[in-house]
Design a protein around this motif. Structure first.
Motif, PDB file in Angstrom:
ATOM      1  N   HIS A 101       0.854  -1.184   0.000  1.00 16.45           N
ATOM      2  CA  HIS A 101       0.000   0.000   0.000  1.00 16.45           C
ATOM      3  C   HIS A 101       0.891   1.236   0.000  1.00 16.45           C
ATOM      4  CE1 HIS A 101      -3.518  -2.443   1.046  1.00 16.45           C
ATOM      5  NE2 HIS A 101      -2.771  -3.027   1.958  1.00 16.45           N
ATOM      6  N   CYS A 144      -4.912   5.431  -0.163  1.00 17.79           N
ATOM      7  CA  CYS A 144      -3.920   4.533  -0.733  1.00 17.79           C
ATOM      8  C   CYS A 144      -3.857   4.739  -2.244  1.00 17.79           C
ATOM      9  CB  CYS A 144      -4.266   3.085  -0.410  1.00 17.79           C
ATOM     10  SG  CYS A 144      -3.086   1.916  -1.123  1.00 17.79           S
ATOM     11  N   THR A 146      -2.010   2.371  -4.266  1.00 13.94           N
ATOM     12  CA  THR A 146      -1.600   1.085  -4.849  1.00 13.94           C
ATOM     13  C   THR A 146      -2.871   0.389  -5.340  1.00 13.94           C
ATOM     14  OG1 THR A 146       0.242   0.865  -3.294  1.00 13.94           O
ATOM     15  CG2 THR A 146      -0.527  -1.160  -4.363  1.00 13.94           C
ATOM     16  N   HIS A 151      -8.284  -0.251  -3.941  1.00 12.26           N
ATOM     17  CA  HIS A 151      -7.971   0.069  -2.543  1.00 12.26           C
ATOM     18  C   HIS A 151      -8.752   1.282  -2.025  1.00 12.26           C
ATOM     19  CE1 HIS A 151      -4.002  -2.399  -2.250  1.00 12.26           C
ATOM     20  NE2 HIS A 151      -4.845  -2.955  -3.093  1.00 12.26           N
TER      21      HIS A 151
HETATM   22 CU   LIG Z   1      -3.724   0.099  -0.582  1.00 18.30          CU
END
Ligand SMILES: [Cu+2]
Ligand SMILES: [Cu+2]
Lengths: 329, 333
Positions: A101, A144, A146, A151
């Motif tokens: 993350h 986040c 990622t 996410h």
């Molecule tokens: Cu994440």
């Protein structure tokens, strides 16, 4: 700096291109460039086993950030609040975990290393200290970055507020004052996405992340079907003569239309920047990640029902509604 | 197999489209209006998406042996006479339309037509095919058309904040099922579910991918999309939505100055990091100021950042492949 970025260009974990495992992620946890003693520090780690109970009794899985090592996860993630001019450390610990993350402070504009975008720097594998300076008072959020499409949908976000030197009670330096404050982060869930793994789709598998079909509509983590009408985390109680600041955040992926139940808002700024002149509105139409700072000075007692309509991105039809209240005594 | 005769968007075509433009749009103001003459060929072919899927497309190309989505950008001056010859190399009927300025009417398959008009609406426009609406436009028949104010080289409209460089970003979505129906001469009959998202015809690639850094393929490196500048290189970005979905445009590292929406100048210039882009040929005009990123500590003047859409479904390709959607790079040099 160029060399530094080249390193990540070469080491991007490509994976097999098949349907399992993580691809195009950039695990690392380097030292923070030019690290100094901060004025304020936030500690964040990750939970991936949270849940939100909806008004229909169903429970939907959420992920998010915890404060320090606390295991119980709240949704949205705990807010960060700082004062203009402060140097901030967000110490993000993701040690020995099976997942990656980052933290991106949305609207904050730091160096590349501290911007928290995996493919321009790194996905945190270990502990990284994000260092940044709070230059402009206003309303932001952090999330986040990622496999962001998944996410952020899973709930990995929290409010981020920068107060002017005057402190809470003033929107920006020399700006309007307020007595009561609410943060309305409005988000929709497609619960069918909420059983996916953290790296779903990253190697190219079709996991449907192009197609959001929301079935729940929330305000600051509370189901907007019924609960948000009265939940004290969302609904506002105030007296005549007081001034209310609503920090509105479009925390979803779809356009939203927020209507203030007959009250008129003076909108003083957006995205952490004051307007040259405030604008008076009775509703706002916004899109993903916009923020608006709305001040209300109701002169009549009453119950004002606020609606947030979540709109189809093609035809603008209403896919769902969340409701809350401003109660003026 | 007919498909083998179809054109393919590739390095040669894209590089050719760049020639003379130097990547971003170059412009020198003139004291007097001029006549601008161009020929556009209506062509068809396939574009290869990040997951390897080939999708049928049509385009307004600079040559009859090229597929070019979007069509090459125009930049003209207020008052210019624009003469566009449309060569329809296909068997289907098409047209050339700029709302409020020109409408060629239907141009039958195999036909050639020249339209002349005065560029009297300063600002950022989309030219497109108005036939079989919106399908022909969606499968690629669209392009950017910029009208500079008379005698000015650094304003969006007379008296606007000024810039040093300018870019046109044409954004769109691709629902391959719709493109396939159009290829077969049919009307799409499924719910619009885009699977690919492009800026000037390309999607993003990231480190580790074989096409990463290839300016013909990677939207992060294509010189007509990548914002590249030093401190002070204020860049006008004309953002045009050829698609059907409303999008959220998010810039990292600097807030932009928001000058216009759907061609209408804003009463006040707001500084925003995220803006709603209206759909169905909606537009935004913004200036990316290339100021030192204000929240960096220690201060920096260089770095690499994304511009991406924040309705994150657009950051995917084929239902996954996060990071292979509608985004580009902002390079502080
Ligand atoms: Cu994440
Ligand atoms: Cu964001």
């Amino acid at each position: 700096m160029f060399q530094y970025l080249e390193k990540y260009r070469k080491e991007g974990r490509k994976g097999s291109g098949g349907s399992s495992g993580a691809c195009y992620v950039y695990p690392d946890a380097p030292a923070t460039p030019g690290i100094v003693t901060p004025d304020v520090t936030f500690e964040r780690s990750v939970y991936m086993n949270g849940s939100v109970t909806m008004d229909d009794g169903n429970s939907v899985r959420v992920w998010g950030f915890t404060e320090g090592g606390m295991m119980a996860g709240q949704f949205p993630s705990p807010a960060m609040r700082v004062t203009e001019g402060q140097i901030v450390h967000t110490v993000f610990s993701n040690n020995g975990m099976m997942w990656l993350h980052t933290i991106h402070h949305h609207g904050i504009e730091p160096s590349t290393e501290n911007d928290g975008v995996g493919h321009y720097s790194f996905d945190v594998d270990g502990t990284y200290t994000y260092q940044w300076k709070a230059a402009h008072a206003g309303t932001y959020f952090y999330h986040c970055h990622t496999n962001t499409v998944l996410h952020a949908e899973m709930g990995m976000y929290g409010a981020l507020i920068i107060d002017p030197p005057e402190g809470p009670g003033t929107l920006y330096a020399g700006g309007p004052s307020y007595d009561v404050e609410a943060v309305w982060a409005c988000d929709e869930f497609d619960s069918s996405w909420h059983s996916l793994d953290w790296d779903a789709g990253t190697c190219g598998a079709d996991v449907g992340l192009n197609d959001l079909n929301p079935d729940y509509f929330l305000i600051t983590g509370v189901d907007g079907a019924q609960s948000a009408l009265t939940d004290p985390r969302v609904a506002v109680s105030m007296n005549r003569g007081q001034r209310l600041l609503v920090r509105y955040i479009n925390a979803g992926y779809l356009p939203q239309r927020i209507t203030f139940g007959g009250l008129s808002a003076e909108v003083h700024g957006s995205d952490g920047r004051p307007f040259p002149r405030p604008v008076a509105v009775t509703s706002l139409t916004t899109h993903s990640a916009e923020r608006y700072d709305c001040i209300f000075a109701p002169s009549r007692a009453g119950t004002y029902e606020v609606t947030v309509e979540y709109l189809d991105w093609v035809d603008g039809s209403v896919l769902g509604v969340a409701r809350t209240r401003i109660e003026v005594a | 197999m007919k498909r083998r005769t179809f054109l393919r968007a590739g390095a040669a075509g894209v590089a050719g489209a760049m020639a003379g433009a130097g990547g971003l749009l170059a412009w020198s103001p003139r004291a007097h209006a001029a006549t601008v003459t161009r020929t556009l060929y209506i062509t068809e072919g396939f574009t290869t998406q990040p997951d390897g899927v080939d999708v049928y497309a049509r385009s307004f190309a600079d040559a009859d042996n090229r597929l070019q989505v979007p069509g090459a950008p125009f930049i003209v001056q207020e008052g210019d006479t624009v003469s566009v010859t449309i060569v329809n190399t296909l068997g289907t009927t098409h047209s050339f339309v700029i709302p409020g300025m020109v409408d060629s009417g239907p141009i039958a398959g195999g036909e050639t037509r020249t339209v002349s008009f005065t560029a009297d609406r300063v600002g950022s426009h989309l030219y497109h095919d108005g036939e079989n609406a919106p399908y022909n436009r969606l499968v690629g028949l669209h392009g950017g058309f910029a009208v500079m104010p008379s005698g000015s080289g650094d304003e969006l409209y007379a008296g606007s904040p000024t810039f040093r460089k300018q870019y046109t970003w044409v954004m769109t979505e691709i629902d391959p099922a719709w493109h396939e129906r159009v290829r077969n001469g049919r009307t799409p009959n499924t719910a619009y579910t885009p699977r690919y998202f492009t800026i000037n015809g390309r999607s993003m690639r990231v480190p580790g991918h074989p096409d990463y850094g290839n300016p013909d393929i990677d939207a992060g490196y294509a010189p007509d999309t990548r914002l590249s500048g030093a401190i002070g290189d204020r860049s006008l970005v004309r953002i045009l939505n050829a698609g059907m979905a409303m999008h959220s445009v998010h810039f990292h590292a600097n807030h932009v100055e928001w000058l216009a929406r759907n061609g209408q100048p804003r009463a006040d210039v707001w500084r925003k990091d995220t803006l709603m882009l209206p759909n169905d040929m909606g537009s935004l005009d913004v200036i990316y100021p290339f100021e030192p990123p204000p929240d960096a500590w220690p201060p920096v003047t260089t770095g690499y950042y994304p511009m991406h859409l924040h309705d994150e479904m657009t950051q995917t390709a084929g239902g996954g492949f996060y990071q292979f959607g509608l985004a580009t790079t902002i390079a502080f040099k």
